[in-house]
Design an enzyme around this catalytic site. Structure first.
Site, short mmCIF file in Angstrom:
data_model
loop_
_atom_site.label_atom_id
_atom_site.label_comp_id
_atom_site.label_asym_id
_atom_site.label_seq_id
_atom_site.Cartn_x
_atom_site.Cartn_y
_atom_site.Cartn_z
N ALA A 12 57.84 32.44 46.34
CA ALA A 12 59.00 32.42 45.44
C ALA A 12 59.69 33.77 45.39
O ALA A 12 60.20 34.19 44.36
CB ALA A 12 58.55 32.01 44.04
N ALA A 13 59.73 34.45 46.54
CA ALA A 13 60.23 35.83 46.55
C ALA A 13 61.68 35.96 46.98
O ALA A 13 62.29 37.00 46.79
CB ALA A 13 59.35 36.70 47.46
N ARG A 18 72.69 32.18 49.37
CA ARG A 18 73.66 31.09 49.51
C ARG A 18 73.90 30.36 48.19
O ARG A 18 74.83 29.57 48.07
CB ARG A 18 73.18 30.11 50.58
CG ARG A 18 73.20 30.71 51.99
CD ARG A 18 72.47 29.82 52.98
NE ARG A 18 73.10 28.52 53.10
CZ ARG A 18 72.54 27.47 53.71
NH1 ARG A 18 71.31 27.60 54.22
NH2 ARG A 18 73.17 26.33 53.80
N LYS A 25 66.56 32.22 43.20
CA LYS A 25 66.77 30.82 43.56
C LYS A 25 65.76 29.89 42.90
O LYS A 25 66.12 28.80 42.43
CB LYS A 25 66.71 30.66 45.09
CG LYS A 25 66.90 29.23 45.55
CD LYS A 25 67.13 29.12 47.04
CE LYS A 25 65.96 29.55 47.86
NZ LYS A 25 66.12 29.21 49.29
N GLN A 78 55.95 40.82 46.50
CA GLN A 78 56.40 41.12 47.86
C GLN A 78 57.65 41.98 47.72
O GLN A 78 58.76 41.48 47.59
CB GLN A 78 56.70 39.84 48.64
CG GLN A 78 57.01 40.10 50.12
CD GLN A 78 57.46 38.84 50.85
OE1 GLN A 78 57.97 37.91 50.24
NE2 GLN A 78 57.29 38.83 52.16
N THR A 84 57.38 34.92 55.84
CA THR A 84 56.43 34.08 55.12
C THR A 84 54.98 34.52 55.35
O THR A 84 54.16 34.45 54.43
CB THR A 84 56.59 32.62 55.55
OG1 THR A 84 56.55 32.53 56.99
CG2 THR A 84 57.93 32.06 55.07
N GLY A 107 58.63 27.61 46.58
CA GLY A 107 59.21 27.41 45.27
C GLY A 107 60.54 26.73 45.27
O GLY A 107 61.00 26.26 44.22
N TYR A 349 70.50 18.26 8.40
CA TYR A 349 69.71 19.21 9.19
C TYR A 349 68.39 19.48 8.51
O TYR A 349 68.35 19.90 7.34
CB TYR A 349 70.46 20.55 9.37
CG TYR A 349 69.58 21.62 9.96
CD1 TYR A 349 69.18 21.55 11.30
CD2 TYR A 349 69.11 22.68 9.19
CE1 TYR A 349 68.35 22.52 11.85
CE2 TYR A 349 68.29 23.66 9.73
CZ TYR A 349 67.90 23.56 11.06
OH TYR A 349 67.07 24.51 11.60
N SER A 388 72.23 12.95 -1.75
CA SER A 388 73.19 13.41 -0.74
C SER A 388 73.70 14.80 -1.06
O SER A 388 73.89 15.17 -2.23
CB SER A 388 74.36 12.43 -0.66
OG SER A 388 73.92 11.17 -0.21
#
Length: 446
Positions: A12-13, A18, A25, A78, A84, A107, A349, A388
């Site tokens: 996942a480095a 793009r 990413k 890394q 890889t 990843g 709420y 209310s």
């Protein structure tokens, strides 16, 4: 699960240039969670002894996200993205002492299935490469298989016409015995156009050492990688389509399936009914027989059997709805427990609250839980009736069978069985409304 112990390395480095994003990413979301979460979730089927995520670009953000998704995962850095093979090499010190099968995942490849991972983990070969029959092999590396297993991986640029005709291609996912990886990774070279160390060299090195190398195949759809925003959108569509199919197969009624959006971990029991335009964020469980009406948003919540929610309701993290609870339109619940039979009809709420059994919450009620620094809790007993437009200024307790008058601001505890009224006395001025309007119109005319 295989008897062979398993460990996961998730790569996942990468920056993912793009994607045109400052966000790493693997942290872009699919099914409500970061991409890397899908690889981690699938890997749980192996009950891995160790999990290592290799981070690089945006490492701090990746580490923070992984800590939430998989607290037991270790992070390897890394600092330079040199391929890889180099990434896996950074992870190996965190697998010191582990003796079993290592599965290397990516990843940004979210759809590898549990059955595929189990096949990789349990295969008797020393090295196993995951391949697939590509409809359009394009520029994928080809897997050349012979009588003794995988003979070689041929990159597209090095392939002759006969090799290019092969449709069995390399996904990049690989499994190997930990001891063998430790032995072979230092021998991976970077004598290539990119000057990088590729994991795809491992099968050839293993064969040269007399080890057995084989291929496990999966459907091409499992190997979909995410490199662009368009591919992320396509992956989301594929994920949602499959999630809807699984819900229908499990006995859930989806009134308009195409408008219901699921998260990776959404759990819905059989005979639940989900209306149109409902969005499930992460961490939602809907028990059997509950109903979610249209246009609701739910995240981090639990809805018990027989409860109804909506339409136009929002359940935020920490919302716990007991059996036969009714939460109506334009109601928001956050970090609150509603016991069995509570009714919250509309325009309310409830935050940081506990509401007892069968209590009725009138329209416009607000738990004033935040003082600008701290959150405070509201306690409402069983069989109470909240009028209310009541403002409950926490910390405050309303007792069992107690009532509040409509329009009250409640700042002190209300004992069991008591009625609390906290509002200004009404003053009526006969004829003043007409005189005021006349004066205003004359002013406007001038």
């Amino acid at each position: 699960m295989s008897d062979n112990p398993a460990a996961l390395i998730v790569l996942a480095a990468g920056q993912g240039s793009r994607m045109q994003s400052d966000l790493p990413k693997v942290l872009h979301r699919l099914g409500g969670v970061p991409l890397v979460g899908h690889a981690l979730a699938a890997g749980r089927a192996l009950e891995p002894e160790r999990i290592v995520v290799v981070a690089g670009h945006g490492a701090q953000a990746v580490e923070k996200a992984v800590a939430k998704l998989e607290p037991d995962a270790a992070i390897a850095l890394q600092t330079e993205q040199l391929g890889t093979g180099h990434a896996v090499l950074q992870a190996m010190p965190l697998l010191e002492g582990f003796d079993g099968r290592v599965i290397v995942l990516y990843g940004d490849t979210p759809f590898i299935g549990e059955d595929t991972l189990l096949a990789l983990s349990s295969h008797p070969a020393d090295v196993v490469v995951l391949g697939f029959e590509a409809a359009d092999p394009g520029r994928y590396g080809r897997l050349v298989v012979g009588p003794e297993g995988l003979e070689r991986i041929v990159e597209f640029k090095d392939a002759d016409a006969a090799t290019c005709a092969i449709r069995l291609v390399n996904s990049g996912v690989l499994a190997a015995d930990a001891a063998l990886l430790r032995e072979l990774l230092p021998h991976v070279g970077n004598e290539n156009a990119s000057g990088e160390y590729y994991l795809t060299d491992i099968p050839a090195l293993a064969r040269a050492a007399g080890r057995r190398v084989e291929v496990v195949t999966c459907d091409e759809s499992e190997t979909l990688g995410i490199n662009t925003r368009a591919e992320l959108a396509a992956a989301e569509a594929a994920f949602q389509s499959r999630a809807r199919e699984l819900a229908l197969e499990d006995g859930v009624t989806l009134t308009d399936p195409a408008t219901v959006w699921f998260a990776l971990d959404t759990v819905i029991g059989r005979d639940a009914i989900i209306g149109q335009n409902v969005v499930f964020g992460p961490g939602v469980t809907i028990e059997s027989g509950a109903e979610i009406l249209p246009f609701c948003h739910l995240e981090g919540c639990h809805v018990s059997a027989g409860a109804t929610v909506g339409p136009f309701a929002r359940l935020r993290p920490g919302a716990e709805l007991g059996g036969d609870v009714h939460v109506g339109n334009f109601v928001e619940i956050k970090n609150s427990v509603l016991d069995e039979g509570v009714k919250v009809g509309h325009l309310t709420y409830l935050g940081d609250a506990h509401v007892g059994e069968r209590t009725n919450i009138g329209a416009g009620t607000i738990t004033c839980n935040y003082d600008g620094v701290f959150k405070h809790k509201t306690e409402i007993g069983a069989d109470a009736f909240i009028g209310s437009d009541t403002m409950l200024v926490a910390p405050v307790r309303v007792g069992a069978r107690a009532m509040t008058g409509s329009g009250s601001v409640v700042t002190e505890d209300v004992p069991d069985d008591a009625l609390a009224i906290g509002r200004s006395r009404q003053v009526t001025k006969p004829g003043l409304a007409t005189r005021l309007m006349q004066a205003l119109r004359q002013k406007k005319g001038k």
